[in-house]
Design an enzyme around this catalytic site. Structure first.
Site, PDB file in Angstrom:
ATOM      1  N   HIS A   1      12.493 117.634  33.535  1.00  0.00           N
ATOM      2  CA  HIS A   1      11.756 116.788  34.420  1.00  0.00           C
ATOM      3  C   HIS A   1      10.222 116.915  34.349  1.00  0.00           C
ATOM      4  CE1 HIS A   1      15.854 116.688  36.593  1.00  0.00           C
ATOM      5  NE2 HIS A   1      15.165 115.513  37.101  1.00  0.00           N
ATOM      6  N   ASP A   2      10.005 118.090  34.161  1.00  0.00           N
ATOM      7  CA  ASP A   2       8.367 118.221  34.286  1.00  0.00           C
ATOM      8  C   ASP A   2       7.949 119.652  34.022  1.00  0.00           C
ATOM      9  OD1 ASP A   2       5.869 117.686  34.178  1.00  0.00           O
ATOM     10  OD2 ASP A   2       5.689 116.846  36.141  1.00  0.00           O
TER      11      ASP A   2
END
Length: 609
Positions: free
Chosen positions: A497-498
């Site tokens: 996701h990050d």
């Protein structure tokens, strides 16, 4: 003897329903086993005569012990049915309390949400003039992802409608199969990517080509999965660290290309391309080996396959060795309807449906699917005009409110997130269906109908869950090493996701909550309640455990997507006060009631089946 009997052909025809009924009768009444030789040797000229004679023999009172056993069995069946009816009546009686409580709960939540939105709207960020017809109704567009999707919806709809029409015409006019359709989608998708990413398409094609070469060279090696993961995680991290790279790092004479980077950051979309590259690698690696699935056994168990349709698992396991070409590979990575946000589909399933378009959804089904999406979009518009949940979270104003209002906003933010992703993923899945490719449904169940972590994660971004099970969970050892697998899987999900600590915290919190659930579930599976009281207590404890789990899910998701790990102490302190403890107790009671209602829904589904 029964096994032999089931293979007998009467009058050169397959066993009829009447013969199957006979087998069931003999299984229920062991006294008939002694009559099997006579039944099997009964002379007959045709199916009808044989069946008439067999039924007469079975129902005859001359068979010793039949009447006694039949009476005992009927009594047992009647007793079991009576107990089931009593249990159903008692459980249905719960609804007299549960349904009014749920109605009052949601009326209170809605009224209080309207009140706090009206009182504090002037302090919130991300509100814009709305369209409901009154100046007092602003629209909450504080979420960047939703704001971008909503503003680009008209142009996206025009472009994807054009793509769907061209795909239909191309397939019908040229009678194209997988090879022809892959060329078509590669051309269309490449034009789409030039608009989105401009010159940065060079980065996408370069990394994709390196991955293709790695797969083709090393796929036969035992250490190939390790190489595949190292390669893709390396680029996943580098893309984030260097923010999609700059052309100037390759020399000043390339720097001018930085002026043509398109309208959308390529390295954000490339996270989905990473998953597709891994899927292609594994599917090709497994295609070089023996099939991992017993197709006959699967068809016997799968309701979709029994109905004459083709389920997603069969699509994933099809032998498509001739389709592992560079053209098919690129068309899969860049497939326009699913490129931006998914849902995620495996390479095998994609290539199979380019060969033969999906038939699970008829034109009418696809039309109804799109109409339901429009209704859901209108619901989202109503929600963002009346309730400013996300704006409260973004602005930080909710930290100044009472514990009750903090709970309402936290609960509202999670519902907003669910509906946002529901709309985005279903929108792109709808266009993929229009183009003949069925991807897994990402939100098959409502957020408010999940009372344990396993059910929640199977139904939140479900296509990603299927991908994780196929390419991570099973290769890591499956259920035999489940306690260890969840740590690796959720850490990867967070990094995918990050690169943020709050997402790592979310992942590890989820794993910590998963462990007691897995232990309790394992103990519950081995427990068998023998009395009505035992079943009642087990059900009540399960409902209480469901309330705890829903609370943990709220905390984990708020930490991961809203407040971060630094906000945990603030959140806990809010509910440890004299004002917060009654709210916490009321929240647990409400989630307990919600879990009981979920049990009722599951019971109703089982009765229908």
């Amino acid at each position: 003897m029964l096994h032999d009997f089931s293979r007998v052909k009467w009058g050169h025809q397959r066993m009829s329903d009447t013969s199957r009924l006979l087998i069931i009768t003999i299984q229920c009444y062991p006294c008939l086993n002694s009559r099997l030789p006579k039944i099997l040797s009964f002379p007959c000229n045709g199916t009808a005569e044989a069946h008439s004679a067999i039924l007469c023999m079975v129902m005859s009172k001359e068979i010793p012990g039949f009447e006694t056993e039949r009476s005992e069995s009927v009594l047992m069946v009647n007793e079991t049915m009576t107990k089931k009816k009593q249990k159903n009546y008692s459980r249905k009686g719960e609804l007299i309390i549960l349904i009014p409580y749920a109605i009052v709960f949601y009326i209170f939540i809605i009224r209080r949400s309207l009140q706090i939105s009206s009182d504090h709207f002037s302090k919130l960020y991300g509100l814009r003039p709305g369209w409901l017809g009154s100046p007092q109704y602003l629209s909450d567009v504080s979420d960047a992802q939703w704001r971008n999707f909503r503003s680009n919806l008209p142009i996206l709809s025009v472009v994807l409608t054009l793509f769907a029409m061209l795909a239909k015409i191309f397939r019908m006019y040229f009678h194209s199969k997988a090879r022809g359709m892959s060329m078509f989608w590669l051309f269309i998708s490449f034009a789409y990517l030039l608009y989105l990413h401009g010159a940065c398409v060079i980065f996408i094609l370069s990394i994709a080509t390196l991955n293709f070469l790695l797969v083709k060279i090393f796929a036969r090696r035992n250490y190939f999965p390790f190489l595949l993961w190292i390669f893709n995680i390396f680029f996943l991290l580098c893309n984030r660290v260097y923010e999609g790279y700059s052309f100037s790092i390759f020399g000043q004479h390339w720097a001018y290309l930085d002026n043509f980077r398109g309208t959308f950051r390529w390295h954000i979309c490339f996270n989905f391309v990473i998953l597709r590259m891994i899927s292609f690698g594994y599917d090709y690696h497994w295609a070089l080996q023996d099939s991992r699935v017993d197709h006959e056994k699967h068809v016997q168990r799968c309701t979709t396959c029994k109905s004459g349709k083709i389920c997603y698992q069969i699509l994933q396991e099809r032998n498509i060795s001739e389709n592992f070409t560079f053209t098919m590979y690129l068309s899969y990575l860049l497939y326009a309807p699913l490129y931006i946000a998914g849902p995620i589909i495996s390479f095998n399933a994609f290539a199979s449906q380019l060969e033969v378009p999906q038939s699970t959804y008829s034109i009418r089904d696809v039309g109804w699917y799109g109409l339901r999406w429009i209704f859901s979009f209108l619901l989202m518009e109503l929600m963002t005009h009346l309730f400013y949940y996300n704006a409260f979270a973004i602005s930080g104003v909710w930290k100044l409110l009472s514990p009750l209002d903090v709970f309402i906003i936290g609960y509202g933010v999670l519902n907003f997130m669910w509906l946002k992703f529901f709309l985005i993923w279903r929108y792109f899945r709808f266009w993929s269906l229009m183009c003949g490719v069925e991807a897994p449904e990402n939100m098959p169940r409502c957020l408010n109908n999940c009372h344990n972590l396993e059910t929640f994660w199977k139904n939140w971004h479900a296509s990603f869950n299927k991908w994780l099970v196929r390419y991570m969970y099973i290769p890591l050892g499956g259920s035999q090493k489940k306690l260890y697998n969840v740590w690796a899987i959720f850490t990867f999900v967070a990094v995918w996701h990050d690169l943020e600590w709050k997402l790592i915290s979310w992942a590890w919190l989820t794993c910590l909550f998963f462990i007691p659930e897995m232990v309790v579930k394992s103990a519950a599976d081995s427990f068998q309640a023998e009395s009505t009281l035992g079943e009642f207590l087990f059900r009540e404890l399960s409902a209480f455990a469901g309330a705890i789990t829903i609370t943990c899910l709220m905390i984990a998701n708020l930490v991961g997507y809203v407040i971060g790990p630094s906000g945990v102490n603030w959140l806990m302190s809010k509910f440890r006060t004299r004002e917060g403890l009654p709210v916490l107790i009321g929240m647990l009671i409400s989630f307990y009631v919600g879990t009981k209602l979920m049990f009722q829904i599951n019971d109703a589904k089982q009765r229908r089946q």
